[in-house]
Write a protein that holds these residues in place. Structure first.
Motif, PDB file in Angstrom:
ATOM      1  N   THR A 115       0.818  -1.193  -0.034  1.00 21.98           N
ATOM      2  CA  THR A 115      -0.029  -0.074  -0.018  1.00 21.98           C
ATOM      3  C   THR A 115       0.850   1.405  -0.032  1.00 21.98           C
ATOM      4  O   THR A 115       0.344   2.231  -0.234  1.00 21.98           O
ATOM      5  CB  THR A 115      -1.001  -0.148   0.995  1.00 21.98           C
ATOM      6  OG1 THR A 115       0.053   0.001   2.326  1.00 21.98           O
ATOM      7  CG2 THR A 115      -1.860  -1.163   1.220  1.00 21.98           C
ATOM      8  N   ARG A 117      -5.717  -2.514  -1.249  1.00 22.27           N
ATOM      9  CA  ARG A 117      -6.169  -1.012  -0.801  1.00 22.27           C
ATOM     10  C   ARG A 117      -6.335  -1.081   0.536  1.00 22.27           C
ATOM     11  O   ARG A 117      -7.064  -1.997   1.130  1.00 22.27           O
ATOM     12  CB  ARG A 117      -7.396  -0.551  -1.537  1.00 22.27           C
ATOM     13  CG  ARG A 117      -7.872   0.640  -1.178  1.00 22.27           C
ATOM     14  CD  ARG A 117      -8.972   1.142  -2.113  1.00 22.27           C
ATOM     15  NE  ARG A 117      -9.393   2.645  -1.575  1.00 22.27           N
ATOM     16  CZ  ARG A 117      -9.799   3.542  -2.389  1.00 22.27           C
ATOM     17  NH1 ARG A 117      -9.860   3.224  -3.576  1.00 22.27           N
ATOM     18  NH2 ARG A 117     -10.307   4.802  -1.980  1.00 22.27           N
ATOM     19  N   ASP A 118      -5.883   0.245   1.320  1.00 24.80           N
ATOM     20  CA  ASP A 118      -5.983   0.325   2.564  1.00 24.80           C
ATOM     21  C   ASP A 118      -7.124   1.104   2.969  1.00 24.80           C
ATOM     22  O   ASP A 118      -7.394   2.169   2.319  1.00 24.80           O
ATOM     23  CB  ASP A 118      -4.865   0.933   3.344  1.00 24.80           C
ATOM     24  CG  ASP A 118      -4.564   0.978   4.808  1.00 24.80           C
ATOM     25  OD1 ASP A 118      -5.995   0.491   5.406  1.00 24.80           O
ATOM     26  OD2 ASP A 118      -3.616   1.445   5.397  1.00 24.80           O
TER      27      ASP A 118
END
Length: 188
Positions: free
Chosen positions: A64, A79-80
């Protein structure tokens, strides 16, 4: 089995810092998504997805970079979602070679001692062939494969049963209405 409170306290600080599914499944050509949950303390840290038998020597596939935007490496993205303390990994266009042992991990600052580690959770990925439904007629000489049999079952038999029902309905005995019909008197 009873654990002493002191032993339990030793486990708690790092035991649940990162959680995720132990295994996920997908079909060839499809995609799968893995959700990993982390503690609030790791909100700004890099999260990454790696592959290997052991978490200490796995090969990083995608990471990320500490931001809330999707990062991609080929068919894999990460995706964070920092507000939810989760990150997702998506693997697309799966094939049989994608099956194996992977790790959700959080990159921590390494202090060179025995207690430093990147929190990790192992995820076993299984990939299965897609569901394919086929119909196959193997022996056209058999009664079930012949056109005549299909014509008999779907056309001739319903017509025959319909005609038989009509004949039986027309030839059924008429019920009387319950009143006797008056007979003409012979004595008049």
């Amino acid at each position: 089995m009873w654990l002493s409170p002191a032993l339990l306290l030793l486990c708690l600080p790092g035991c649940l810092s990162l959680t995720g599914p132990s295994s996920v499944m997908g079909t060839m050509g499809g995609s799968l998504r893995v959700w990993c949950q982390y503690e609030k303390a790791y909100k700004g840290y890099n999260k990454y997805w790696c592959r290997g038998k052991y978490d200490t020597s796995c090969d990083i596939i995608v990471e990320t970079k500490g931001e809330e935007k999707e990062e991609r490496n080929g068919r894999v993205s990460i995706r964070d979602y920092a507000d939810d303390f989760t990150f997702t990994v998506t693997m697309e266009n799966l094939n049989a070679n994608d099956a194996g042992s992977y790790w959700c991990k959080i990159q921590r600052v390494w202090i060179l001692d025995a207690l430093s580690y990147d929190p990790s959770v192992q995820v076993n990925v299984s990939v299965f062939p897609g569901l394919v439904v086929t119909f196959e007629v193997t022996d056209l000489g058999s009664p079930l494969g012949s056109a005549h049999f299909l014509l008999l079952v779907f056309l001739k038999l319903p017509l025959l049963l319909g005609m038989l029902g009509a004949v039986l309905w027309v030839s059924r005995p008429q019920r009387s209405s319950g009143r006797r019909q008056s007979q003409p008197h012979e004595n008049q």
